[in-house]
Design a protein around this motif. Structure first.
Motif, PDB file in Angstrom:
ATOM      1  N   LEU A   2       0.811  -1.229   0.000  1.00  0.00           N
ATOM      2  CA  LEU A   2       0.000   0.000   0.000  1.00  0.00           C
ATOM      3  C   LEU A   2       0.840   1.272   0.000  1.00  0.00           C
ATOM      4  O   LEU A   2       0.306   2.371  -0.191  1.00  0.00           O
ATOM      5  CB  LEU A   2      -0.973   0.011   1.188  1.00  0.00           C
ATOM      6  CG  LEU A   2      -1.965  -1.153   1.236  1.00  0.00           C
ATOM      7  CD1 LEU A   2      -2.987  -0.936   2.340  1.00  0.00           C
ATOM      8  CD2 LEU A   2      -2.688  -1.322  -0.104  1.00  0.00           C
ATOM      9  N   GLY A   3       2.139   1.122   0.181  1.00  0.00           N
ATOM     10  CA  GLY A   3       3.030   2.282   0.135  1.00  0.00           C
ATOM     11  C   GLY A   3       2.885   3.038  -1.181  1.00  0.00           C
ATOM     12  O   GLY A   3       3.110   4.249  -1.233  1.00  0.00           O
ATOM     13  N   ASP A  56       3.712  13.731   2.048  1.00  0.00           N
ATOM     14  CA  ASP A  56       3.027  14.609   2.991  1.00  0.00           C
ATOM     15  C   ASP A  56       1.797  13.989   3.653  1.00  0.00           C
ATOM     16  O   ASP A  56       1.008  14.676   4.260  1.00  0.00           O
ATOM     17  CB  ASP A  56       2.663  15.941   2.319  1.00  0.00           C
ATOM     18  CG  ASP A  56       2.113  15.752   0.937  1.00  0.00           C
ATOM     19  OD1 ASP A  56       2.863  15.183   0.117  1.00  0.00           O
ATOM     20  OD2 ASP A  56       0.958  16.120   0.699  1.00  0.00           O
ATOM     21  N   GLY A  57       1.595  12.695   3.537  1.00  0.00           N
ATOM     22  CA  GLY A  57       0.447  12.178   4.268  1.00  0.00           C
ATOM     23  C   GLY A  57       0.257  10.682   4.170  1.00  0.00           C
ATOM     24  O   GLY A  57       0.593  10.072   3.169  1.00  0.00           O
ATOM     25  N   LEU A  58      -0.297  10.103   5.293  1.00  0.00           N
ATOM     26  CA  LEU A  58      -0.581   8.675   5.311  1.00  0.00           C
ATOM     27  C   LEU A  58      -2.048   8.471   4.973  1.00  0.00           C
ATOM     28  O   LEU A  58      -2.810   7.922   5.768  1.00  0.00           O
ATOM     29  CB  LEU A  58      -0.279   8.129   6.701  1.00  0.00           C
ATOM     30  CG  LEU A  58       1.185   8.127   7.127  1.00  0.00           C
ATOM     31  CD1 LEU A  58       1.323   7.781   8.594  1.00  0.00           C
ATOM     32  CD2 LEU A  58       1.979   7.146   6.282  1.00  0.00           C
ATOM     33  N   THR A  59      -2.446   8.964   3.838  1.00  0.00           N
ATOM     34  CA  THR A  59      -3.858   8.853   3.489  1.00  0.00           C
ATOM     35  C   THR A  59      -4.037   8.850   1.973  1.00  0.00           C
ATOM     36  O   THR A  59      -3.231   9.426   1.250  1.00  0.00           O
ATOM     37  CB  THR A  59      -4.665  10.002   4.166  1.00  0.00           C
ATOM     38  OG1 THR A  59      -5.983   9.991   3.641  1.00  0.00           O
ATOM     39  CG2 THR A  59      -4.039  11.360   3.916  1.00  0.00           C
ATOM     40  N   TYR A  60      -5.063   8.130   1.515  1.00  0.00           N
ATOM     41  CA  TYR A  60      -5.375   8.099   0.081  1.00  0.00           C
ATOM     42  C   TYR A  60      -6.861   7.796  -0.064  1.00  0.00           C
ATOM     43  O   TYR A  60      -7.532   7.415   0.904  1.00  0.00           O
ATOM     44  CB  TYR A  60      -4.515   7.061  -0.641  1.00  0.00           C
ATOM     45  CG  TYR A  60      -4.709   5.643  -0.155  1.00  0.00           C
ATOM     46  CD1 TYR A  60      -4.031   5.156   0.962  1.00  0.00           C
ATOM     47  CD2 TYR A  60      -5.598   4.767  -0.787  1.00  0.00           C
ATOM     48  CE1 TYR A  60      -4.221   3.853   1.418  1.00  0.00           C
ATOM     49  CE2 TYR A  60      -5.790   3.470  -0.336  1.00  0.00           C
ATOM     50  CZ  TYR A  60      -5.099   3.020   0.771  1.00  0.00           C
ATOM     51  OH  TYR A  60      -5.288   1.748   1.228  1.00  0.00           O
ATOM     52  N   LYS A  61      -7.374   7.962  -1.277  1.00  0.00           N
ATOM     53  CA  LYS A  61      -8.819   7.809  -1.482  1.00  0.00           C
ATOM     54  C   LYS A  61      -9.135   6.584  -2.338  1.00  0.00           C
ATOM     55  O   LYS A  61      -8.253   6.086  -3.054  1.00  0.00           O
ATOM     56  CB  LYS A  61      -9.376   9.049  -2.169  1.00  0.00           C
ATOM     57  CG  LYS A  61      -9.339  10.256  -1.284  1.00  0.00           C
ATOM     58  CD  LYS A  61     -10.158  11.365  -1.903  1.00  0.00           C
ATOM     59  CE  LYS A  61     -10.362  12.437  -0.861  1.00  0.00           C
ATOM     60  NZ  LYS A  61     -11.709  12.791  -0.596  1.00  0.00           N
TER      61      LYS A  61
END
Ligand SMILES: Cc1cc2nc3c(=O)[nH]c(=O)nc-3n(C[C@H](O)[C@H](O)[C@H](O)COP(=O)(O)O)c2cc1C
Length: 473
Positions: free
Chosen positions: A450-451, A457-462
């Motif tokens: 998932l990297g 700039d963030g540990l998030t994705y859609k």
């Protein structure tokens, strides 16, 4: 095949693939799937948490039997939400014959989840169930169909009698479903029944018959589904042992490696040529969450892929954000690990668990929890010596389990997945002595990949990032 989806976002219980995630995926033209597991508890708890944004109440207002939906709202809704140290209301467990209030809640909750996932677009939405959790099936399916669900996907069992139920509910006819009772002889088989006329108003127009996809992991099961099903089986999801959640047990004798993980072998491989010969569309699942795997699936004749893990940790999923963050941080540092635990799940199926120190799933901390079974989704139905139907869970207190004929060895290492999974989506039960239930997070082996969705700039994705990645050239 043109009107079949290429990408199915897999159903992820409990509440991980919630209406927000499924809607985001369906809005983009793929098949978003809500999990149908434990939706009655989830609706009741969202209402007790104050129904932030008013989504539950908005959906309830569209349920065809208004008085029933209003009653549920009155019973559970707490303006502003309950205090975080106050326990959620205990619901009487589902059993073979009800209770009626639980059936109502189940039907309405399935309606709500599908209604919200369908809101604001015209694309298909699916719902996922585990065959093993049989008791809520009938009210759940009817509620989901009332909301216009387009696909029903079911695994963890052999759901040969589901297609016939879907056919009957199209015309609001009563339906029955066989209940597996451990220790019962053939002549003692039990049956559940559900008559829509007892719950919603008369003269509703016919409903759309959803397509039914069976989730399987062997050629034998695919062939048996087509031979024995009491209605149309419209396709298969072929799920391998690297998939998140519960996995099918390996064929033959259970073997573990030196770390206690389940070993799968050649015999567990599905022969896709034989699946093609069955003449039904199929999707491949379990480590297929990449553009390359999607292309590979097409070359072997699949209609597409079903992906879970990549969606489970995206912004829209129901997983608690502190858990998501902690896990994605590990992914970013290449420290994320998933293990297939052969004994954690009371279902008896191997279950994949994300390994995290600290508060999440560390076995010692979790196993120190006093055994309590108060949600009951994974209870086994059994025949008592008196010939009655009883319910037991290998995760309940040992003495109680044994008094019901359970074998001590079957309870070793068991976790209360019902409470843990509800805790993982932000609805942990609070008990005396200030004990707050801790979560357990499941994921497929793809977690370590998932990297590719994370930026500096963030540990998030859609969900849209996952889809764009799957469809990239
Ligand atoms: C968090 C999580 C929960 C899951 N829960 C369910 C479930 O309740 N029912 C089910 O049929 N499959 C479940 N699955 C499996 C997914 O629907 C999907 O088939 C699988 O994740 C695909 O493999 P992948 O994880 O390698 O993408 C779950 C998967 C994950 C990651």
């Amino acid at each position: 095949m043109s009107d079949y989806p290429r990408i199915i976002q897999g159903g992820m219980g409990a509440g991980v693939s919630n209406w927000r995630l499924a809607r985001a995926v369906s809005q983009l033209g793929h098949l978003g799937v809500v999990s149908g597991t434990a939706l009655d508890q989830i609706l009741a708890r969202r209402l007790q948490d104050g129904d932030l944004g008013g989504h539950m109440r908005r959906a309830l207002a569209h349920f065809p039997a208004r008085e029933l939906a209003e009653r549920i709202q009155r019973e559970f809704y707490i303006p502003g939400g309950k205090h975080e140290r106050t326990p959620y209301t205990h619901l009487p467990s589902h059993d073979k014959d009800g209770p009626r209030g639980r059936e109502e809640l189940c039907m309405v909750a399935n309606f709500v989840e599908v209604f919200l996932a369908r809101e604001g677009h015209h694309n298909a939405v699916g719902i996922n169930y585990l065959e093993k959790i049989q008791i809520p099936h009938l009210p759940s399916l009817y509620g989901a169909m009332l909301a216009g669900v387009s696909y029903v996907l079911m695994g963890a069992g052999i759901p040969v009698k589901i297609p016939g139920v879907l056919d009957r509910f199209v015309h609001h006819q009563p339906a029955t479903y066989p209940l597996h009772v451990a220790g019962a002889r053939e002549c003692e088989e039990a049956e559940m029944s559900f008559d829509p006329a007892n719950f919603v108003m008369e003269n509703l127009p016919p409903l759309t018959r959803p397509r039914f996809l069976a989730i399987i992991s062997s050629n034998v099961l695919a062939a048996a589904m087509l031979k024995k099903a009491n209605g149309s089986v419209d396709g298969f999801v072929i799920e391998g042992p690297t998939a998140g959640g519960h996995n099918a047990p390996p064929r033959g004798k259970l073997q573990l490696d030196e770390t206690g993980e389940v070993i799968y072998g050649e015999r567990d491989r599905v022969d896709l040529d034989k699946i093609c010969q069955l003449g039904r569309p199929f999707w491949l699942a379990g480590g297929y969450g990449s553009a390359e795997k999607l292309r590979q699936a097409s070359t072997v004749g699949a209609a597409g892929i079903q992906v879970g893990t990549a969606f489970a940790f995206c912004e829209e999923s129901g997983l608690r954000s502190d858990y998501k963050q902690a896990i994605l941080e590990k992914v970013a540092r290449s420290k994320a690990r998933v293990a297939t635990d052969p004994s954690a799940s009371p279902t008896g199926f191997p279950f994949k668990i994300v390994q995290l120190e600290g508060t999440l799933s560390e076995a010692e901390i979790y196993l120190a929890r006093p055994r309590v079974c108060d949600l009951g989704y994974l209870r086994e139905t059994y025949r008592t010596p008196e010939g009655e139907i009883g319910y037991r869970c290998s995760g309940e207190p040992l003495t109680v389990y044994i008094s019901k004929g359970g074998k001590p060895e079957d309870s070793a290492g068991k976790r209360c997945l019902c409470n843990a999974l509800l805790a993982s989506i932000g609805h942990p039960q609070v008990r005396g002595n200030n004990l707050i239930e801790t979560g357990v997070v499941t994921s497929g082996d793809d977690l370590s990949t998932l990297g590719r969705f994370l930026s500096a700039d963030g540990l998030t994705y859609k969900a849209a990032d996952v889809l764009a990645n799957l469809l990239s050239q």
